[in-house]
Scaffold this active site. Sequence first.
Site, PDB file in Angstrom:
ATOM      1  N   GLU A  98     -52.064  70.071 -11.937  1.00 39.23           N
ATOM      2  CA  GLU A  98     -51.544  69.221 -10.871  1.00 39.23           C
ATOM      3  C   GLU A  98     -51.446  67.794 -11.374  1.00 39.23           C
ATOM      4  O   GLU A  98     -52.228  67.368 -12.221  1.00 39.23           O
ATOM      5  CB  GLU A  98     -52.494  69.281  -9.665  1.00 39.23           C
ATOM      6  CG  GLU A  98     -52.577  70.692  -9.104  1.00 39.23           C
ATOM      7  CD  GLU A  98     -53.481  70.814  -7.868  1.00 39.23           C
ATOM      8  OE1 GLU A  98     -53.094  71.541  -6.946  1.00 39.23           O
ATOM      9  OE2 GLU A  98     -54.561  70.204  -7.817  1.00 39.23           O
ATOM     10  N   CYS A 111     -50.959  59.992 -11.969  1.00 41.92           N
ATOM     11  CA  CYS A 111     -52.246  60.499 -12.434  1.00 41.92           C
ATOM     12  C   CYS A 111     -51.985  61.845 -13.115  1.00 41.92           C
ATOM     13  O   CYS A 111     -51.511  62.785 -12.496  1.00 41.92           O
ATOM     14  CB  CYS A 111     -53.174  60.652 -11.237  1.00 41.92           C
ATOM     15  SG  CYS A 111     -54.745  61.414 -11.630  1.00 41.92           S
ATOM     16  N   CYS A 118     -61.541  72.459 -17.085  1.00 44.40           N
ATOM     17  CA  CYS A 118     -62.397  71.439 -17.693  1.00 44.40           C
ATOM     18  C   CYS A 118     -63.713  72.098 -18.081  1.00 44.40           C
ATOM     19  O   CYS A 118     -64.213  72.969 -17.377  1.00 44.40           O
ATOM     20  CB  CYS A 118     -62.641  70.320 -16.686  1.00 44.40           C
ATOM     21  SG  CYS A 118     -63.622  68.951 -17.332  1.00 44.40           S
ATOM     22  N   CYS A 122     -68.914  68.793 -13.826  1.00 44.76           N
ATOM     23  CA  CYS A 122     -69.611  67.854 -12.941  1.00 44.76           C
ATOM     24  C   CYS A 122     -69.714  68.561 -11.586  1.00 44.76           C
ATOM     25  O   CYS A 122     -68.730  69.150 -11.115  1.00 44.76           O
ATOM     26  CB  CYS A 122     -68.820  66.555 -12.805  1.00 44.76           C
ATOM     27  SG  CYS A 122     -68.582  65.709 -14.382  1.00 44.76           S
ATOM     28  N   CYS A 125     -67.053  67.955  -8.683  1.00 42.28           N
ATOM     29  CA  CYS A 125     -65.627  67.882  -9.024  1.00 42.28           C
ATOM     30  C   CYS A 125     -65.029  69.279  -9.031  1.00 42.28           C
ATOM     31  O   CYS A 125     -65.587  70.204  -9.634  1.00 42.28           O
ATOM     32  CB  CYS A 125     -65.462  67.219 -10.394  1.00 42.28           C
ATOM     33  SG  CYS A 125     -63.757  67.156 -10.954  1.00 42.28           S
ATOM     34  N   SER A 197     -59.794  57.925 -18.674  1.00 45.22           N
ATOM     35  CA  SER A 197     -61.072  58.030 -17.975  1.00 45.22           C
ATOM     36  C   SER A 197     -61.893  59.132 -18.613  1.00 45.22           C
ATOM     37  O   SER A 197     -61.379  60.212 -18.897  1.00 45.22           O
ATOM     38  CB  SER A 197     -60.799  58.352 -16.505  1.00 45.22           C
ATOM     39  OG  SER A 197     -62.011  58.424 -15.790  1.00 45.22           O
ATOM     40  N   HIS A 222     -71.592  57.417 -12.089  1.00 46.37           N
ATOM     41  CA  HIS A 222     -72.092  58.155 -10.908  1.00 46.37           C
ATOM     42  C   HIS A 222     -73.596  58.136 -10.690  1.00 46.37           C
ATOM     43  O   HIS A 222     -74.062  58.509  -9.618  1.00 46.37           O
ATOM     44  CB  HIS A 222     -71.595  59.601 -10.892  1.00 46.37           C
ATOM     45  CG  HIS A 222     -70.109  59.733 -11.090  1.00 46.37           C
ATOM     46  ND1 HIS A 222     -69.197  58.898 -10.474  1.00 46.37           N
ATOM     47  CD2 HIS A 222     -69.369  60.583 -11.836  1.00 46.37           C
ATOM     48  CE1 HIS A 222     -67.970  59.242 -10.837  1.00 46.37           C
ATOM     49  NE2 HIS A 222     -68.048  60.250 -11.658  1.00 46.37           N
ATOM     50  N   CYS A 339     -59.382  62.005  -5.955  1.00 47.34           N
ATOM     51  CA  CYS A 339     -60.244  62.147  -7.135  1.00 47.34           C
ATOM     52  C   CYS A 339     -61.098  63.395  -7.010  1.00 47.34           C
ATOM     53  O   CYS A 339     -61.760  63.609  -5.996  1.00 47.34           O
ATOM     54  CB  CYS A 339     -61.218  60.983  -7.239  1.00 47.34           C
ATOM     55  SG  CYS A 339     -60.425  59.415  -7.354  1.00 47.34           S
TER      56      CYS A 339
HETATM   57  N1  SAH Z   1     -62.866  63.884 -16.944  1.00 48.07           N
HETATM   58  C1  SAH Z   1     -62.514  62.505 -16.758  1.00 48.07           C
HETATM   59  C2  SAH Z   1     -61.211  62.360 -16.005  1.00 48.07           C
HETATM   60  C3  SAH Z   1     -61.258  62.742 -14.538  1.00 48.07           C
HETATM   61  S1  SAH Z   1     -61.047  61.294 -13.642  1.00 48.07           S
HETATM   62  C4  SAH Z   1     -63.663  61.766 -16.086  1.00 48.07           C
HETATM   63  O1  SAH Z   1     -64.641  62.404 -15.740  1.00 48.07           O
HETATM   64  O2  SAH Z   1     -63.615  60.547 -15.996  1.00 48.07           O
HETATM   65  C5  SAH Z   1     -61.512  61.733 -12.077  1.00 48.07           C
HETATM   66  C6  SAH Z   1     -62.534  60.806 -11.494  1.00 48.07           C
HETATM   67  O3  SAH Z   1     -62.869  61.272 -10.184  1.00 48.07           O
HETATM   68  C7  SAH Z   1     -63.828  60.797 -12.286  1.00 48.07           C
HETATM   69  O4  SAH Z   1     -64.441  59.542 -12.216  1.00 48.07           O
HETATM   70  C8  SAH Z   1     -64.621  61.818 -11.530  1.00 48.07           C
HETATM   71  O5  SAH Z   1     -65.992  61.741 -11.781  1.00 48.07           O
HETATM   72  C9  SAH Z   1     -64.261  61.476 -10.105  1.00 48.07           C
HETATM   73  N2  SAH Z   1     -64.525  62.556  -9.167  1.00 48.07           N
HETATM   74  C10 SAH Z   1     -64.720  63.858  -9.439  1.00 48.07           C
HETATM   75  N3  SAH Z   1     -64.953  64.554  -8.315  1.00 48.07           N
HETATM   76  C11 SAH Z   1     -64.915  63.669  -7.310  1.00 48.07           C
HETATM   77  C12 SAH Z   1     -65.077  63.776  -5.894  1.00 48.07           C
HETATM   78  N4  SAH Z   1     -65.316  64.944  -5.322  1.00 48.07           N
HETATM   79  N5  SAH Z   1     -64.951  62.668  -5.160  1.00 48.07           N
HETATM   80  C13 SAH Z   1     -64.680  61.473  -5.746  1.00 48.07           C
HETATM   81  N6  SAH Z   1     -64.523  61.308  -7.065  1.00 48.07           N
HETATM   82  C14 SAH Z   1     -64.645  62.393  -7.831  1.00 48.07           C
END
Ligand code: SAH
Length: 347
Positions: A98, A111, A118, A122, A125, A197, A222, A339
């Site tokens: 996406e 984006c 992945c 996390c 996510c 990122s 985080h 995000c």
């Molecule tokens: N893998 C990279 C790129 C993804 S960027 C990274 O981790 O940075 C996406 C961003 O959204 C990251 O900062 C991620 O931690 C954040 N993210 C992931 N799940 C989320 C959620 N449920 N709510 C808000 N932010 C989230």
Amino acid sequence: MNAENTAPKVLIHSLSRDELAGLFTEMQEPKYRADQLWSWLYVKKVMDWSAMSNMPSSLKEKLAARFNLNSVKMEKTEGESGRTRKILVGLQDGEQVEEVLIPGGDRKTVCVSSQAGCRFRCTFCASGQAGFRRNLDAGEMVGQVILAANVYGERPSNVVFMGIGEPLDNYDAVLKAVRIINDQDGLGIGARKITISTCGIVPGIERLGEEGIQVELSVSLHAADDELRSKLMPVNRTYPLTCLIEACRKYFDRTGRLITFEYTMIGGLNDAAAHARNLVKLISGMPARVNLIPLSPVEEFDGKASSPDRAEVFMEILGRAGINSTLRMSKGSSLKAACGQLRYRKK
Ligand code: SAH
């Protein structure tokens, strides 16, 4: 032969400018032809060989036999023009990722996803919940930018590698894509308008610092203590905070570029005053800013966004310590395009 039975062709958008020039030399074609093709690909952004009116048909046939010009396919769009839109992007092998178009003010941001799935899982996510399928080619990322340009009707102003996947886990292809979209005779998206990122892949941050390219770096933090961060982000067990912060400092020393720390605010989990004070301890004195993002809902994760009150207290603590922060209002959650809500699929 049926096209479905042939091996997938190389994506023309995966070729760097030098590789394209080399290809034309190898085909004994004059150099200006390579420049013409570059311009069709990245200025006019055509998706059909026959539209390249100043190129000889015989040459186009040769190219079409070896290369695929349709690096990605738009399979579905959700959302309306002028607002956040999510696009389901089809890849040659049936994988789907996406991408999200986020217009706002004078910005037209796209984006981009860098992997199908992945590895880093996390907990909050959606992108890693079903595991990892494969890396995207440079051309599949460049293709997403071109697709966005065609949907916007103009070149995107900003490109963020914040879709599905971990860009620094697909380092070479991501950097290649960055150089292609940055090329001044093509899409010409300035390096400072391109954000990578990362969840904190230390060797990748170190390598990026040596590239001599002025991209923006965001680091997903985080949590400011190892225990909590390891719980939320398993990658912290491999690259704990001291080593991550050290890499960020070195990155700044090398590049002079400010780092943005992303901090997803999860109610009752990482958003107390004590967490903010930990964060101050961890990064005070660093040339950095903090981007606070209220958690977007994800089915598999039982947590909620911080209340505005808690977010405000958190910001105040950072502010008093001289740390700049912004509270990003997440866009696109009604489309599951915010995000952390993006997922890969397979047809
Ligand atoms: N893998 C990279 C790129 C993804 S960027 C990274 O981790 O940075 C996406 C961003 O959204 C990251 O900062 C991620 O931690 C954040 N993210 C992931 N799940 C989320 C959620 N449920 N709510 C808000 N932010 C989230």
